[in-house]
Design a protein around this motif. Structure first.
Motif, mmCIF file in Angstrom:
data_model
loop_
_atom_site.group_PDB
_atom_site.id
_atom_site.type_symbol
_atom_site.label_atom_id
_atom_site.label_comp_id
_atom_site.label_asym_id
_atom_site.label_seq_id
_atom_site.Cartn_x
_atom_site.Cartn_y
_atom_site.Cartn_z
ATOM 1 N N VAL A 109 0.816 -1.216 0.000
ATOM 2 C CA VAL A 109 0.000 0.000 0.000
ATOM 3 C C VAL A 109 0.851 1.268 0.000
ATOM 4 C CG1 VAL A 109 -1.679 1.329 1.350
ATOM 5 C CG2 VAL A 109 -1.999 -1.138 1.031
ATOM 6 N N SER A 110 1.862 1.341 0.840
ATOM 7 C CA SER A 110 2.681 2.567 0.916
ATOM 8 C C SER A 110 3.386 2.839 -0.415
ATOM 9 C CB SER A 110 3.697 2.480 2.060
ATOM 10 O OG SER A 110 4.564 1.377 1.873
ATOM 11 N N GLN A 111 3.849 1.799 -1.089
ATOM 12 C CA GLN A 111 4.498 1.973 -2.396
ATOM 13 C C GLN A 111 3.480 2.428 -3.443
ATOM 14 O OE1 GLN A 111 5.894 -2.063 -2.494
ATOM 15 N NE2 GLN A 111 8.035 -1.433 -2.208
ATOM 16 N N ALA A 112 2.285 1.883 -3.372
ATOM 17 C CA ALA A 112 1.240 2.265 -4.320
ATOM 18 C C ALA A 112 0.864 3.730 -4.147
ATOM 19 C CB ALA A 112 0.015 1.369 -4.144
ATOM 20 N N VAL A 113 0.737 4.148 -2.900
ATOM 21 C CA VAL A 113 0.405 5.553 -2.634
ATOM 22 C C VAL A 113 1.484 6.461 -3.206
ATOM 23 C CG1 VAL A 113 0.143 7.279 -0.807
ATOM 24 C CG2 VAL A 113 -1.016 5.073 -0.611
ATOM 25 N N LYS A 114 2.722 6.150 -2.947
ATOM 26 C CA LYS A 114 3.826 6.973 -3.467
ATOM 27 C C LYS A 114 3.802 6.995 -4.990
ATOM 28 C CE LYS A 114 8.852 7.649 -3.333
ATOM 29 N NZ LYS A 114 8.733 8.604 -4.382
ATOM 30 N N TYR A 115 3.610 5.850 -5.619
ATOM 31 C CA TYR A 115 3.582 5.769 -7.079
ATOM 32 C C TYR A 115 2.475 6.658 -7.652
ATOM 33 C CZ TYR A 115 3.251 3.907 -11.796
ATOM 34 O OH TYR A 115 3.215 3.798 -13.161
ATOM 35 N N VAL A 116 1.265 6.525 -7.124
ATOM 36 C CA VAL A 116 0.127 7.291 -7.647
ATOM 37 C C VAL A 116 0.329 8.790 -7.419
ATOM 38 C CG1 VAL A 116 -2.353 7.723 -7.378
ATOM 39 C CG2 VAL A 116 -1.493 5.369 -7.469
ATOM 40 N N VAL A 117 0.787 9.171 -6.238
ATOM 41 C CA VAL A 117 1.025 10.591 -5.942
ATOM 42 C C VAL A 117 2.106 11.147 -6.868
ATOM 43 C CG1 VAL A 117 1.932 12.182 -4.193
ATOM 44 C CG2 VAL A 117 0.179 10.515 -3.574
ATOM 45 N N ASP A 118 3.197 10.413 -7.054
ATOM 46 C CA ASP A 118 4.286 10.872 -7.925
ATOM 47 C C ASP A 118 3.821 11.024 -9.370
ATOM 48 O OD1 ASP A 118 5.959 10.880 -5.732
ATOM 49 O OD2 ASP A 118 7.069 9.064 -6.316
ATOM 50 N N VAL A 119 3.048 10.055 -9.864
ATOM 51 C CA VAL A 119 2.532 10.119 -11.240
ATOM 52 C C VAL A 119 1.637 11.337 -11.411
ATOM 53 C CG1 VAL A 119 0.889 9.020 -12.830
ATOM 54 C CG2 VAL A 119 2.741 7.684 -11.827
ATOM 55 N N PHE A 120 0.738 11.549 -10.455
ATOM 56 C CA PHE A 120 -0.178 12.686 -10.563
ATOM 57 C C PHE A 120 0.582 14.001 -10.511
ATOM 58 C CE2 PHE A 120 -3.249 15.758 -8.842
ATOM 59 C CZ PHE A 120 -4.166 15.734 -9.888
ATOM 60 N N GLN A 121 1.580 14.102 -9.644
ATOM 61 C CA GLN A 121 2.378 15.327 -9.554
ATOM 62 C C GLN A 121 3.131 15.581 -10.856
ATOM 63 O OE1 GLN A 121 2.361 17.619 -6.932
ATOM 64 N NE2 GLN A 121 3.221 18.772 -8.618
ATOM 65 N N LYS A 122 3.720 14.536 -11.415
ATOM 66 C CA LYS A 122 4.429 14.667 -12.696
ATOM 67 C C LYS A 122 3.478 15.138 -13.787
ATOM 68 C CE LYS A 122 7.050 11.945 -16.059
ATOM 69 N NZ LYS A 122 7.498 10.607 -16.436
ATOM 70 N N PHE A 123 2.292 14.554 -13.821
ATOM 71 C CA PHE A 123 1.292 14.940 -14.816
ATOM 72 C C PHE A 123 0.893 16.411 -14.646
ATOM 73 C CE2 PHE A 123 -3.186 15.341 -16.097
ATOM 74 C CZ PHE A 123 -3.042 15.070 -17.450
ATOM 75 N N CYS A 124 0.630 16.817 -13.426
ATOM 76 C CA CYS A 124 0.245 18.223 -13.185
ATOM 77 C C CYS A 124 1.381 19.177 -13.527
ATOM 78 C CB CYS A 124 -0.228 18.399 -11.742
ATOM 79 S SG CYS A 124 -1.828 17.637 -11.436
ATOM 80 N N ASN A 125 2.622 18.786 -13.249
ATOM 81 C CA ASN A 125 3.768 19.618 -13.628
ATOM 82 C C ASN A 125 3.833 19.792 -15.137
ATOM 83 O OD1 ASN A 125 4.501 19.834 -10.938
ATOM 84 N ND2 ASN A 125 6.088 18.269 -11.060
ATOM 85 N N GLU A 126 3.618 18.703 -15.880
ATOM 86 C CA GLU A 126 3.619 18.784 -17.349
ATOM 87 C C GLU A 126 2.469 19.653 -17.856
ATOM 88 O OE1 GLU A 126 5.942 17.694 -19.538
ATOM 89 O OE2 GLU A 126 7.107 17.154 -17.765
ATOM 90 N N CYS A 127 1.340 19.585 -17.197
ATOM 91 C CA CYS A 127 0.213 20.449 -17.563
ATOM 92 C C CYS A 127 0.581 21.919 -17.375
ATOM 93 C CB CYS A 127 -1.024 20.118 -16.725
ATOM 94 S SG CYS A 127 -1.795 18.553 -17.111
ATOM 95 N N GLU A 128 1.246 22.213 -16.259
ATOM 96 C CA GLU A 128 1.648 23.591 -15.973
ATOM 97 C C GLU A 128 2.677 24.077 -16.990
ATOM 98 O OE1 GLU A 128 1.382 27.212 -14.397
ATOM 99 O OE2 GLU A 128 0.094 25.502 -13.940
ATOM 100 N N ILE A 129 3.620 23.228 -17.350
ATOM 101 C CA ILE A 129 4.621 23.591 -18.367
ATOM 102 C C ILE A 129 3.921 23.866 -19.701
ATOM 103 C CG2 ILE A 129 6.515 22.660 -19.780
ATOM 104 C CD1 ILE A 129 7.450 21.185 -17.187
ATOM 105 N N ALA A 130 2.976 23.005 -20.055
ATOM 106 C CA ALA A 130 2.232 23.207 -21.312
ATOM 107 C C ALA A 130 1.468 24.526 -21.272
ATOM 108 C CB ALA A 130 1.277 22.029 -21.543
ATOM 109 N N ARG A 131 0.845 24.809 -20.130
ATOM 110 C CA ARG A 131 0.080 26.055 -19.988
ATOM 111 C C ARG A 131 1.005 27.262 -20.130
ATOM 112 N NH1 ARG A 131 -2.206 24.771 -15.376
ATOM 113 N NH2 ARG A 131 -3.936 23.720 -16.345
ATOM 114 N N LYS A 132 2.176 27.211 -19.485
ATOM 115 C CA LYS A 132 3.142 28.320 -19.559
ATOM 116 C C LYS A 132 3.693 28.493 -20.974
ATOM 117 C CE LYS A 132 4.615 28.359 -14.770
ATOM 118 N NZ LYS A 132 5.691 28.082 -13.818
ATOM 119 N N ASN A 133 3.737 27.393 -21.736
ATOM 120 C CA ASN A 133 4.215 27.462 -23.119
ATOM 121 C C ASN A 133 3.118 27.852 -24.101
ATOM 122 O OD1 ASN A 133 6.881 26.842 -22.511
ATOM 123 N ND2 ASN A 133 6.522 24.641 -22.641
#
Length: 167
Positions: A109-133
């Motif tokens: 469970v702890s690994q799954a939580v970290k994986y999902v949180v990291d993926v979502f954060q990476k996705f949101c960061n890419e969204c922000e970069i796209a928005r800024k571009n």
């Protein structure tokens, strides 16, 4: 209040309306079941021309649902595995050799939580970069350009491999 929009005069809003709406918005080929083929869709209430003004600014503290602490070292349930696999589709990991079974094999469970949180954060960061571009907000942000696969993709892959970040 808007009512459901078809596809049948008897169509209603229900949990299958979510899948039916995604299928309609993304022009996907197949429905999952006859139930979501019948369900009313939400696109009549999803718009950016008339934004809601009655949303709460703060939410109340959630009520604790269980007496015990989370079992961080427990094996994943089937549902938890599906959440991880949907996250893999969001991040582009669904095209790797580890997908699907090796990705969740021996994951706790702890690994799954970290994986999902990291993926979502990476996705949101890419969204922000796209928005800024200057990428238009209606564009779909993809984290990976997956190579062509000979196997057919599930509806979850089609839905979650490319999504728009909504914050």
């Amino acid at each position: 209040m808007h009512g459901p929009s078809g596809p049948y005069p008897t169509s209603e809003f229900e949990h299958s309306s979510i899948a039916a709406t995604v299928k309609k918005i993304f022009n996907l080929k197949d429905f999952l079941t006859r139930r979501d083929a019948w369900a009313g869709t939400f696109e009549c209430v999803l718009n950016t021309t008339r934004l809601r003004t009655d949303c709460p600014v703060t939410l109340p503290e959630p009520v604790k649902m269980r007496e015990t602490e989370a079992k961080e070292d427990a094996n994943l349930s089937d549902f938890q595995e599906q959440i991880v696999l949907m996250s893999a589709a969001l991040s582009g990991d669904h095209v790797k050799d580890t997908y699907p079974h090796k990705l969740v094999e021996n994951m706790v469970v702890s690994q799954a939580v970290k994986y999902v949180v990291d993926v979502f954060q990476k996705f949101c960061n890419e969204c922000e970069i796209a928005r800024k571009n200057g990428v238009d907000e209606s564009e779909i942000v993809c984290l990976a350009n997956p190579p062509a696969r000979k196997t057919s993709k599930s509806l979850a892959h089609k839905i979650f491999s490319c999504l728009i970040c909504d914050h």
